[in-house]
Write an enzyme that holds these catalytic residues in place. Structure first.
Site, PDB file in Angstrom:
ATOM      1  N   ARG A  91     -11.945 -11.781   6.405  1.00  0.00           N
ATOM      2  CA  ARG A  91     -11.342 -11.580   5.235  1.00  0.00           C
ATOM      3  C   ARG A  91     -11.158 -12.546   4.206  1.00  0.00           C
ATOM      4  O   ARG A  91     -10.890 -13.921   4.682  1.00  0.00           O
ATOM      5  CB  ARG A  91     -10.112 -10.739   5.345  1.00  0.00           C
ATOM      6  N   GLU A 106       9.815   3.844   6.944  1.00  0.00           N
ATOM      7  CA  GLU A 106       9.920   2.482   7.456  1.00  0.00           C
ATOM      8  C   GLU A 106      10.324   2.372   8.734  1.00  0.00           C
ATOM      9  O   GLU A 106      11.518   2.596   8.715  1.00  0.00           O
ATOM     10  CB  GLU A 106      10.105   1.595   6.294  1.00  0.00           C
ATOM     11  N   ARG A 166     -12.374 -19.213   5.871  1.00  0.00           N
ATOM     12  CA  ARG A 166     -11.341 -19.256   7.009  1.00  0.00           C
ATOM     13  C   ARG A 166     -11.698 -19.460   8.549  1.00  0.00           C
ATOM     14  O   ARG A 166     -11.113 -20.286   9.293  1.00  0.00           O
ATOM     15  CB  ARG A 166     -10.183 -17.995   6.957  1.00  0.00           C
ATOM     16  N   ASN A 176       4.448  -6.904   5.757  1.00  0.00           N
ATOM     17  CA  ASN A 176       3.571  -8.263   5.609  1.00  0.00           C
ATOM     18  C   ASN A 176       3.655  -8.485   4.169  1.00  0.00           C
ATOM     19  O   ASN A 176       3.230  -9.922   3.995  1.00  0.00           O
ATOM     20  CB  ASN A 176       2.169  -8.206   6.308  1.00  0.00           C
ATOM     21  N   THR A 177       3.518  -7.597   3.335  1.00  0.00           N
ATOM     22  CA  THR A 177       3.274  -8.160   1.876  1.00  0.00           C
ATOM     23  C   THR A 177       4.351  -8.962   1.393  1.00  0.00           C
ATOM     24  O   THR A 177       3.964 -10.027   0.726  1.00  0.00           O
ATOM     25  CB  THR A 177       3.496  -6.791   1.123  1.00  0.00           C
ATOM     26  N   ALA A 191       1.064  -1.191  -0.063  1.00  0.00           N
ATOM     27  CA  ALA A 191      -0.060  -0.079  -0.011  1.00  0.00           C
ATOM     28  C   ALA A 191       0.811   1.157  -0.119  1.00  0.00           C
ATOM     29  O   ALA A 191       0.477   2.224  -0.774  1.00  0.00           O
ATOM     30  CB  ALA A 191      -0.805   0.094   1.169  1.00  0.00           C
ATOM     31  N   GLY A 231      -2.126 -14.571  -3.968  1.00  0.00           N
ATOM     32  CA  GLY A 231      -2.417 -14.105  -4.957  1.00  0.00           C
ATOM     33  C   GLY A 231      -3.225 -12.508  -4.804  1.00  0.00           C
ATOM     34  O   GLY A 231      -3.246 -12.263  -3.639  1.00  0.00           O
TER      35      GLY A 231
END
Length: 452
Positions: free
Chosen positions: A423, A34, A284, A42-43, A15, A49
């Site tokens: 999610r 950062e 989930r 976390n990316t 993001a 995907g």
């Protein structure tokens, strides 16, 4: 360090990087801050995907999909607690986000399925490599091309406001010096991620005590604290997601996400008795709740070849292999007869395209398992925090009165509303692209209004 920047982006996951690139391309001078010593957040750990509907990739593969179907699936799995406006914007712009990535030489040309989705809309690299590091590498290449500065090991300690309460900069400190330095900017974008690595907050807002987490150490909720100090509304912090398939390294104690793409490609779950116990492609919450002690993900060579992440798992020592069912049972300490019965029943289901036991959808191209066989021991782990800062569809941060906090934008897991209370796998990466772009665009429009 030159302190004059148009937009200050806090966080270097997808993001943050996307919003910086978008802002730069619209004529702004961005800087990324950062707190960790390396970029990616976390990316970097994302595996499966990026979800999107009505894409060229889907069309080429003969998959008929609609944004309406994408909306409905996400709304259903989020238990209808999603913010309808955010969700509508998200699905409507998912196709454009795939195209934006392609324009920046980040190609997602393969498709798989994630739990709860009714269509194959999870886009990933053609190599089937995990999307996270691939995405970060591609975005970082663009960041370097544009010479966008990144300050590493630098913590934002406060958001700065002018006399009107508008955000106009940040205070920062480094590990080398705790002395604060003020960095001026016309707008700030929060892209700090969630708080799944903050055990104190997890325990404060939920009953999830003692679970490991798949998150990197920097996911501690910094953006929430910063936003709250300037009056931002925090919502749904109790909505914390458990991922059903994680592996805990018993030597190092580190937890690794075992991506949903494996189940999407056909892997099954068995318990300590070697029996299936759930529809592996249920959402989930359902799968996590069903998992028992000593459960395993079982798959074969063909599935392995459709998920390059298994090579990494194997290198790390997670994967057990057997040339026969008996050999795999021996390696995993499962009952040979029960495991064989389970795989034979699964073969019947695949051939009949019908799962009478758990109603799992069987893909038309799916084939019965064929030697060699593989297993990964799994357990649930804290994975994602759906709650966070309230935003509108312009990614503007809102206060308790639902008024815009001028100059403050947010994108990614730091925000709340898009996912409801559960999610969908593949939606978090999509969120970072769709709303990262939007944050960069809206920051540019906001600054243009200030200048004029």
């Amino acid at each position: 360090m030159n302190g004059n920047y148009d937009v200050i982006i806090i966080g270097s996951g997808s993001a943050g990087l996307v919003s910086a690139i978008q802002a730069y391309e619209l004529g702004l001078k961005p800087i990324i801050i950062e707190k960790m010593p390396s970029i990616g957040g976390n990316t970097k750990r994302a595996s499966s995907g990026m979800n999107a509907a009505e894409t060229t990739v889907q069309q080429k593969k003969g998959i008929q999909d609609t944004t309406t179907s994408f909306y409905d699936d996400t709304y259903r799995i989020g238990h209808q607690k999603n913010d309808p406006a955010l969700l509508k914007y998200f699905v409507a712009h998912s196709n454009q986000a795939i195209e934006w990535l392609a324009q920046h030489h980040i190609l997602l040309e393969d498709l798989t399925l994630t739990a709860g989705m009714t269509k194959k809309r999870t886009h990933r690299p053609a190599s089937t490599a995990p999307i996270g590091q691939y995405l970060i590498n591609g975005l970082l290449s663009q960041i370097k091309t544009y010479h966008i500065p990144i300050l590493l090991s630098t913590k934002v300690t406060a958001l700065k406001q002018n006399s009107q309460g508008w955000i106009n900069g940040v205070a920062i400190a480094t590990k080398e010096s705790s002395k604060e330095t003020v960095l001026d900017g016309r707008a700030v974008i929060l892209a700090t991620g969630g708080f799944a690595a903050n055990q104190k907050l997890i325990q404060q807002y939920s009953q999830l005590v003692g679970y490991p987490t798949t998150n990197q150490a920097g996911a501690t909720g910094d953006g929430l604290f910063l936003a709250e100090t300037v009056g931002a509304q925090l919502c749904n912090l109790e909505d914390i997601q458990i991922h059903p398939t994680a592996h805990v390294n018993q030597v190092t104690g580190r937890t690794y996400l075992i991506g949903e793409a494996l189940r999407g490609e056909g892997a099954i779950l068995v318990n300590g008795q070697g029996k299936r116990f759930v529809n592996e492609l249920a959402d989930r919450q359902i799968v996590s709740a069903a998992i028992e002690h000593d459960s395993f993900l079982i798959f074969d060579q063909r599935i392995r070849e459709r998920s390059q992440a298994v090579d990494f798992y194997d290198k790390m020592g997670f994967v057990q292999q057997g040339a026969t069912i008996s050999e795999l049972a021996y390696q995993t300490h499962l009952d040979t007869k029960r495991l064989r019965d389970t795989l034979e029943n699964w073969e019947k289901s695949v051939r009949a395209h019908n799962d009478p036991d758990f109603k799992r959808p069987i893909l038309s191209r799916q084939l019965p398992f064929k030697s060699p066989f593989y297993a990964i021991k799994i357990q649930p782990a804290v994975h994602y925090t759906m709650g966070g800062v309230r935003i509108n569809t312009k990614t503007e941060v809102m206060n308790e009165k639902k008024e815009v906090i001028h100059g403050l934008f947010a994108a990614g897991e730091v925000t709340s509303g898009l996912h409801g209370d559960n999610r969908v796998g593949g939606n978090s990466i999509a969120e970072t692209i769709v709303f990262g772009q939007q944050a960069g665009r809206q920051a540019a429009q906001y600054i243009q209004r200030l200048v004029n």
